[in-house]
Write an enzyme that holds these catalytic residues in place. Structure first.
Site: not given
Ligand code: OSB
Ligand code: MG
Length: 389
Positions: A154, A180, A182, A207, A232, A257, A281, A309
């Site tokens: 991510s 992925k 952001k 995402d 996402e 999510d 999660k 994650g």
């Molecule tokens: O939306 O998946 C998410 C991290 C913190 C809060 C929300 C998210 C995330 C990530 C990181 O996308 C995922 C990771 O590598 O742990």
């Molecule tokens: Mg997410």
């Protein structure tokens, strides 16, 4: 599929475990610097306050992690709320009488509304403990089948596009199977177009962490040009209905999510057509007692799931690896190497990603990693122990 998750389930050759009397619960806040800042549509962090839960019973220590952040941005929970809820409600409920099974804990916790990440942290520690009692790996305990799990990365919002492209190339060269990105308004279509132009064949997803509204439908529909694996959580964090409307107007699969906080929401989302993929999660849904049924429901409806994650330390990461070993986790998870976030992790060995973009599912007892108590102690900011009065 109905799974009671009796302590004896999924384990024909071993006898049921007698009820476990919990001697005490430790909660510990451990500060880890991040190797680089992580930015999403809701903010930027450069250290992670890791929230560990330890459960002591039968001379063993089970470890879990609460994935809440310091600020209530991803969800309403924070390190502070989870600390309060575990110390004052969950740990006393756990200690009150011997635990007969995972769902015994879930039932006790169900009297308290919400606070899924706090509940999950305790469930995780219990499941590590139970795996140790039964001399099994966590993956075996929950019925995991994979020996290795596929992983993606991510990538946070970057100050500039070249900075992002550098990271895309770096993680692809390390073998990660899916990138992925952001996104947020102002950092979306053009960015995705550039990454797709440079990397035509890769598994690519985005995402939004709830940064858009239905009024952005036409804008989001432009993402249909880039053959994304999924978009996402584009809309509001607790929405299911508007995502169903949006999904009808997009070719690209939506993945939820934030909106999926338990099995009820997972079922509602699938019934409504709010998404075609689910990010599971363990923390967000309240623990294994919810994550496992969501996995089963999704598998029964041929809905792919993947493990999300929350910048976990190796302890939370080890639980994610075990979860992702279940057969229904058919898409790469946000389970990166320890080194993606941390110079040094709280476990040994560190989590590593092989050049084929997979992580090994450890076969050792419990987490399958040694917990680095010395380093944890060194980084601890706060520690509280809750035991029988
Ligand atoms: O939306 O998946 C998410 C991290 C913190 C809060 C929300 C998210 C995330 C990530 C990181 O996308 C995922 C990771 O590598 O742990
Ligand atoms: Mg997410």
């Amino acid at each position: 599929m109905q799974r009671s998750f009796e302590i004896s389930d999924r384990q024909d050759e071993k006898p049921a475990t007698p009820p476990i009397k919990v001697d005490g619960v430790e909660i510990r806040l451990v500060r880890l610097p991040l190797t680089e800042p992580f930015e999403t549509s809701f903010g930027k962090i450069d250290t992670r306050l890791i929230f560990l839960v330890g459960i002591d019973a039968l001379g063993l220590r089970g470890w879990g992690e609460v994935v809440a952040s310091e600020e209530p941005r991803y969800s309403y929970e924070t390190v502070g709320t989870a600390f309060h809820v575990i110390r004052d409600f969950l740990a006393p409920a756990l200690i009150a009488e011997p635990v007969t099974e995972l769902n015994d804990i879930a039932r006790r916790f169900s009297q308290f509304r919400g606070h899924n990440m706090a509940k999950a942290g305790v469930e995780l520690a219990f499941m590590d403990l139970l795996a140790q009692v039964r001399q099994q790996s966590l993956a075996t305990l929950i019925g995991g089948e994979r020996k290795r799990v596929a992983v993606g990365v991510s990538l946070g919002i970057q100050p500039t596009l070249p900075e992002l492209l550098k990271r895309v190339e770096r993680y692809l060269s390390l073998g990660y199977q899916r990138i992925k990105l952001k996104i947020k308004p102002g950092w979306d279509i053009d960015v995705v177009a550039d990454v797709r132009r440079l990397c035509p064949g890769i598994l690519l997803s985005v995402d939004a962490n709830a940064a858009y509204t239905l009024a952005d439908t036409d804008h989001l529909a432009k993402l249909d040009d880039f053959d994304l694996l999924m978009i996402e959580q584009p809309l509001h964090n607790d929405d299911l209905v508007e995502h169903a409307v949006l999904q009808k107007n997009l070719r690209t699969s939506l993945c939820l999510d934030e909106s999926i906080v338990g099995q009820r929401q997972a079922k509602a989302a699938l019934d409504l057509g709010s998404c075609k993929i689910i990010n599971i999660k363990i923390g967000r849904v309240g623990g294994y007692s919810e994550a496992l049924p969501i996995h089963d429901l999704s598998a029964a409806r041929s809905i792919p799931v993947w493990c999300g994650g929350m910048l976990e330390s190796g302890i939370g990461r080890a639980h994610n690896i075990a979860l992702a070993s279940l057969a229904g986790f058919t898409l790469p998870g946000d389970i990166s190497a320890s080194s993606r976030y941390f110079e040094r992790d709280l476990i040994s060995p560190q989590v590593i990603v092989a050049s084929d973009g997979t992580v090994e599912v450890p076969s050792g007892v419990g987490l399958g990693f040694a917990v680095d108590l010395g380093f944890i102690e060194q980084q601890t900011e706060t520690r509280v122990y809750i035991s029988q009065k």
